[in-house]
Design a protein around this motif. Structure first.
Motif, PDB file in Angstrom:
ATOM      1  N   SER A  39       0.831  -1.209   0.000  1.00  0.00           N
ATOM      2  CA  SER A  39       0.000   0.000   0.000  1.00  0.00           C
ATOM      3  C   SER A  39       0.860   1.250   0.000  1.00  0.00           C
ATOM      4  CB  SER A  39      -0.931   0.002   1.219  1.00  0.00           C
ATOM      5  OG  SER A  39      -1.840  -1.085   1.158  1.00  0.00           O
ATOM      6  N   VAL A 112      -4.725   2.595   5.838  1.00  0.00           N
ATOM      7  CA  VAL A 112      -4.184   1.247   5.923  1.00  0.00           C
ATOM      8  C   VAL A 112      -4.203   0.782   7.372  1.00  0.00           C
ATOM      9  CG1 VAL A 112      -2.199  -0.212   5.422  1.00  0.00           C
ATOM     10  CG2 VAL A 112      -2.689   1.753   3.964  1.00  0.00           C
ATOM     11  N   ASP A 232      -8.800  -0.461   1.705  1.00  0.00           N
ATOM     12  CA  ASP A 232      -7.934   0.682   2.017  1.00  0.00           C
ATOM     13  C   ASP A 232      -8.512   1.992   1.492  1.00  0.00           C
ATOM     14  OD1 ASP A 232      -6.167  -1.034   3.221  1.00  0.00           O
ATOM     15  OD2 ASP A 232      -4.746  -1.079   1.559  1.00  0.00           O
TER      16      ASP A 232
END
Length: 265
Positions: A39, A112, A232
């Protein structure tokens, strides 16, 4: 024309290899957080903001990249091309910190979640820390060269070439509209969501899914890429109802239900 195409393909492979090398380097010091590291790379590729990025990962990212940048508070500087914003949250010690308003959270590309490592990884963390504390510089030992910033800039340019079909785009829109009009899908979704995702949500899914496809070495977005980034991209953009909160329903559970009910076109 053929030579130009082959040259562009080589450039694409070089940029991806460099970014994957960066991922591997971070993964050596940040154990058990593969999704978090990925991420972070997506945020780097998209030059955007990520919430809940821990200092450990930020440090590992900087150590692997060339030309660190420093910003001094109180004075405005022109930011470099390679720039992203990382914010952290501590869910335990809240004294002195305040939750961000929804409108400010909405500006973050992703939120996240950092989970506990499993038992095996916990042991590896202990071993890694022990080794880092005992390590002594070896004469003549050379560190690997840093990942050049230009590789990330090249990668950013390649993301625009990732194809999103009309069906994939419709899937993104359908997922977003399920958060705005949950009544279409009945209970319990209709009772869980008070306010759905803004257009920033659909833009975030589109951009992150393209980055995810690029990292996978594919030149088109699939429903799997969309589902891989949706949590996310949306968990900080949903405002749940009092009923959902009182029942302990999390945004991730709501998103799970949405992906279960909304079919890919």
């Amino acid at each position: 024309m053929k030579a130009a195409t082959e040259q562009e393909g080589a450039k694409s492979s070089a940029a991806r290899d460099a970014v994957l090398d960066l991922k591997a380097r971070i993964g050596k010091s940040v154990l058990g957080q593969d999704h978090l590291v990925e991420s972070m790379l997506i945020g780097l590729l998209l030059a955007d903001e990520i919430n809940r990025a821990p200092a450990k990962v930020q440090s590992a990212l900087l150590e692997a990249m060339e030309e660190r940048q420093v910003t001094v508070a109180g004075k405005t500087y022109k930011m470099p091309d390679l720039f992203m914003v990382l914010a952290t949250e501590n869910p335990i010690e809240q004294e002195g910190t305040y939750p961000l308003p929804e409108a400010q959270l909405d500006r973050f590309l992703m939120h996240v979640v950092i989970t506990y490592p499993d038992e095996a990884t916990e042991g590896e963390i202990i071993k890694l820390n022990r080794a880092e504390n005992a390590r002594k510089p070896e004469a003549g030992a050379a560190e690997p060269p840093p990942v050049p910033q230009q590789a990330v800039l090249d990668a950013r340019g390649e993301l625009d070439g990732i194809f999103v079909s009309d069906l994939a785009q419709k899937y993104i829109v359908d997922l977003i509209y399920a958060t705005r009009f949950p009544g279409r899908y009945g209970e319990p979704l209709s009772k869980w969501i008070q306010i759905g995702a803004s257009p920033r949500g659909s833009l975030a899914i589109d951009r992150c899914a393209r980055a995810r496809a690029w990292l996978d070495g594919q030149d088109f977005v699939t429903p799997d890429h969309i589902r891989a980034v949706i949590h996310d991209c949306l968990r900080h953009r949903l405002i749940l109802s009092y009923e959902a909160v009182s029942q302990g329903i999390s945004p991730d559970q709501v998103i799970d239900k949405i992906t279960e009910l909304v079919a890919a076109a």
